[in-house]
Scaffold this motif. Structure first.
Motif, short mmCIF file in Angstrom:
data_model
loop_
_atom_site.label_atom_id
_atom_site.label_comp_id
_atom_site.label_asym_id
_atom_site.label_seq_id
_atom_site.Cartn_x
_atom_site.Cartn_y
_atom_site.Cartn_z
N LEU A 252 8.37 10.57 0.15
CA LEU A 252 7.60 9.60 0.91
C LEU A 252 8.42 8.32 1.03
CD1 LEU A 252 3.81 8.76 0.37
CD2 LEU A 252 5.44 7.21 1.42
N ARG A 253 8.94 8.10 2.22
CA ARG A 253 9.79 6.92 2.47
C ARG A 253 8.92 5.83 3.08
NH1 ARG A 253 15.04 9.38 5.50
NH2 ARG A 253 13.46 9.62 7.14
N VAL A 254 8.88 4.71 2.42
CA VAL A 254 8.03 3.61 2.86
C VAL A 254 8.37 3.19 4.29
CG1 VAL A 254 7.42 1.19 2.42
CG2 VAL A 254 7.60 2.81 0.52
N ALA A 255 9.63 3.26 4.65
CA ALA A 255 10.05 2.88 6.00
C ALA A 255 9.45 3.78 7.07
CB ALA A 255 11.57 2.89 6.10
N ASP A 256 9.01 4.97 6.68
CA ASP A 256 8.46 5.93 7.64
C ASP A 256 6.94 6.00 7.54
OD1 ASP A 256 11.07 6.43 8.30
OD2 ASP A 256 11.22 8.26 7.09
N TYR B 52 0.84 -1.21 0.00
CA TYR B 52 0.00 0.00 0.00
C TYR B 52 0.87 1.25 0.00
CZ TYR B 52 -4.08 2.85 1.61
OH TYR B 52 -5.09 3.76 1.74
N ALA B 53 1.82 1.32 0.93
CA ALA B 53 2.70 2.49 1.01
C ALA B 53 3.55 2.63 -0.25
CB ALA B 53 3.58 2.39 2.25
N GLU B 54 3.98 1.51 -0.81
CA GLU B 54 4.77 1.57 -2.04
C GLU B 54 3.95 2.14 -3.19
OE1 GLU B 54 6.08 -2.42 -2.61
OE2 GLU B 54 7.16 -2.48 -0.70
N ALA B 55 2.70 1.71 -3.29
CA ALA B 55 1.83 2.23 -4.35
C ALA B 55 1.57 3.72 -4.16
CB ALA B 55 0.51 1.46 -4.38
N LEU B 56 1.36 4.13 -2.91
CA LEU B 56 1.14 5.54 -2.62
C LEU B 56 2.38 6.37 -2.95
CD1 LEU B 56 -0.44 7.91 -1.40
CD2 LEU B 56 0.30 7.14 0.87
N ALA B 57 3.56 5.85 -2.62
CA ALA B 57 4.81 6.57 -2.92
C ALA B 57 4.99 6.76 -4.43
CB ALA B 57 6.00 5.82 -2.32
N ALA B 58 4.68 5.72 -5.21
CA ALA B 58 4.79 5.83 -6.66
C ALA B 58 3.77 6.83 -7.21
CB ALA B 58 4.57 4.45 -7.30
N PHE B 59 2.57 6.81 -6.65
CA PHE B 59 1.53 7.76 -7.07
C PHE B 59 1.97 9.19 -6.75
CE2 PHE B 59 -2.32 10.24 -6.33
CZ PHE B 59 -3.13 9.90 -7.41
N ALA B 60 2.54 9.40 -5.56
CA ALA B 60 3.00 10.73 -5.16
C ALA B 60 4.10 11.23 -6.09
CB ALA B 60 3.49 10.69 -3.72
N GLY C 34 -16.07 2.13 2.34
CA GLY C 34 -16.47 0.88 2.97
C GLY C 34 -15.38 -0.17 3.00
N LEU C 35 -14.22 0.14 2.42
CA LEU C 35 -13.08 -0.78 2.42
C LEU C 35 -11.96 -0.10 3.21
CD1 LEU C 35 -13.39 -1.87 -1.29
CD2 LEU C 35 -13.60 -3.40 0.68
N LYS C 36 -11.98 -0.28 4.51
CA LYS C 36 -11.17 0.51 5.43
C LYS C 36 -9.67 0.25 5.28
CE LYS C 36 -14.41 2.51 8.08
NZ LYS C 36 -14.48 3.95 8.36
N ALA C 37 -8.92 1.33 5.08
CA ALA C 37 -7.46 1.26 5.07
C ALA C 37 -6.91 2.65 4.82
CB ALA C 37 -6.95 0.29 4.00
N ALA C 38 -5.82 3.00 5.49
CA ALA C 38 -5.16 4.29 5.28
C ALA C 38 -3.69 4.14 5.64
CB ALA C 38 -5.82 5.39 6.09
N VAL C 39 -2.92 5.16 5.30
CA VAL C 39 -1.48 5.16 5.57
C VAL C 39 -1.13 6.40 6.37
CG1 VAL C 39 0.83 5.23 4.56
CG2 VAL C 39 -0.96 3.89 3.45
N ALA C 40 -0.42 6.20 7.48
CA ALA C 40 0.16 7.32 8.23
C ALA C 40 1.60 7.49 7.77
CB ALA C 40 0.11 7.03 9.73
N ILE C 41 1.99 8.74 7.53
CA ILE C 41 3.32 9.05 7.01
C ILE C 41 3.99 10.03 7.96
CG2 ILE C 41 4.62 9.82 4.98
CD1 ILE C 41 1.78 9.71 3.51
N ALA C 42 5.23 9.75 8.32
CA ALA C 42 5.99 10.62 9.20
C ALA C 42 7.06 11.37 8.42
CB ALA C 42 6.65 9.81 10.31
N GLY C 43 7.24 12.64 8.77
CA GLY C 43 8.41 13.34 8.29
C GLY C 43 9.66 12.74 8.90
N PRO C 44 10.84 13.02 8.35
CA PRO C 44 12.06 12.34 8.83
C PRO C 44 12.33 12.55 10.31
CG PRO C 44 12.56 14.13 7.29
CD PRO C 44 11.11 13.89 7.21
N GLU C 45 11.96 13.70 10.87
CA GLU C 45 12.20 13.94 12.30
C GLU C 45 11.16 13.27 13.19
OE1 GLU C 45 12.52 18.12 13.09
OE2 GLU C 45 13.95 18.46 11.46
#
Length: 418
Positions: free
Chosen positions: A102-106, A85-93, A258-269
């Motif tokens: 957007l770092r997937v690790a964060d 999910y995060a990888e797809a979002l990063a590519a979209f961004a 109705g298809l629950k899912a989201a991504v939280a993203i942190a800045g590097p700090e």
């Protein structure tokens, strides 16, 4: 109440048929939509046209449907796993916004954007601390934050419905009073006004937050829905936002609430803080939800492009219909989302004060109550969006042009009958 079916957007134009064929907003009939069992279509009786809650009247995008069918055929209905999910979002961004930060690790998966916001606020504030919001704003900001024992501090938008930096600075001072920790919960793009914050505005917000020691949490659920004429800027991409958080989802742009899912993203700090998120939070999203959202970001771009063209056309159509049927209403042309903020104060209606206040989504007052009772059109009542919302309504134009025409015609007749 019955009305003749209006013709579609551009009668007689040779290319209009092709446009309607690909526009997701022109695919479903009222009869088909009334078979739905979701909140939008079941809250009110069948004679009501529902233009309130943020669901769109569109079919499921083909790539999402195919991904879900494949998963069901495989019996792939277990627990979520991995970072797709995060990888797809990063590519979209990268592709849509030119953002490579957007770092997937964060990142972390969360049940949905609002639950993710609550969990992030728990990382950076304590009960009794303050959360600043720019009102009028999305009602669950009040409800979810208040229920988690944080104090809401309002920074009212300016007369142009954009962020008022002086009001924000004042709110930051009030929020930090007594040495409390504080956060700014920002809607980017802004719900209900449809304003898309500029990079310059966001840079100013980031600088101000740094000056006052306020952490920023940016709700970017509407980010893919920026309409022609505006540009979306991820908050975490601006200088000064390195200690901030953002929440993202395919929910609004591809109609996947109705298809629950989201991504939280942190800045590097803030990455180390995000890693403190309780493990059980990651068990909240639906595995099928993650599959659907991943498919939307990864392969739903063409469908989204068609949708944005349809929303742009509806945005223009709505302006024309307001001018024709409701000339005393103020229509602020939205730059993003599928939500329009209508100023009904010129109608001379009262009664917003009779409802319970910000965050009470179910209550209607003033113009929203009148339009439901007299026009049989359901809109969101402005008072629940906080200070500055009184006398306004939020209208969801993510529907078919036919329904939009019928609704505005009904509303105009109701006003003329006052």
């Amino acid at each position: 109440m019955t009305e003749p079916e209006p013709t579609d957007r551009t009668p007689g134009a040779a290319d209009a048929t092709d446009a309607r064929r690909t526009d997701p907003l022109a695919r479903l009939s009222l009869e088909q939509l009334r078979r739905r069992t979701s909140m939008k279509w079941r809250t009110h009786p069948e004679d009501v046209l529902p233009l309130w809650v943020a669901e769109m009247d569109v079919p499921v995008a083909a790539p999402v449907l195919e991904a879900l069918r494949s998963a069901l055929d495989l019996g792939d209905t277990g627990y979520p796993f991995g970072t797709a999910y995060a990888e797809a979002l990063a590519a979209f961004a990268h592709d849509r916004w030119g953002w490579d930060g957007l770092r997937v690790a964060d990142t972390a998966i969360v049940p949905d954007v609002m639950m993710g916001i609550v969990e992030v606020l728990r990382l950076i504030t304590d009960p009794g601390d303050a959360v600043v919001v720019c009102s009028p704003v999305y009602p669950p900001f009040y409800a979810f934050v208040g229920h988690d024992a944080r104090e809401i501090v309002e920074a009212r938008l300016g007369p142009d419905l954009r962020i008022d930096l002086a009001a924000l600075a004042d709110a930051f001072v009030r929020a930090r009073r007594g040495g409390r920790r504080a956060a700014l919960l920002m809607s980017n793009p802004h719900n209900p006004t449809g304003v898309v914050h500029t990079r310059r505005e966001l840079e100013a917000v980031a600088a101000l937050a740094r000056t006052h020691g306020v952490r920023v949490v940016s709700d970017e659920i509407h980010a893919p829905l920026v309409l022609p004429g505006a540009v979306f800027t991820p908050f975490l991409s601006v200088p000064g936002a390195e200690n901030a958080f953002a929440l993202a989802s395919a929910s609004k742009a591809w109609n996947l609430a109705g298809l629950k899912a989201a991504v939280a993203i942190a800045g590097p700090e803030a990455a180390d803080e995000l890693r403190l998120l309780p493990e059980e939070v990651g068990h909240g999203p639906s595995h099928l939800g993650i599959i659907a959202h991943t498919a939307a970001f990864r392969a739903g771009g063409e469908w989204l492009d068609d949708l944005l063209l349809g929303l742009d056309a509806n945005r223009t159509l709505l302006g024309e219909l307001v001018a024709e049927h409701l000339p005393d209403l103020g229509y602020h042309r939205p730059e993003g989302t599928y939500l329009a903020w209508l100023d009904c104060r010129g109608l001379g209606l009262h009664g917003d004060h009779d409802a319970e206040g910000p965050g009470v989504v179910s209550d209607l007052a003033g113009p929203a109550r009148m339009f439901l009772d007299r026009a049989r059109v359901a809109l969101s009542s402005g008072h629940v969006f906080g200070t500055g919302g009184e006398g306004h309504v939020r209208l969801n134009f993510g529907t078919t042009p036919t329904i939009l025409r019928q609704a505005l015609s009904r509303m105009g007749r109701a006003v003329r009958g006052l």
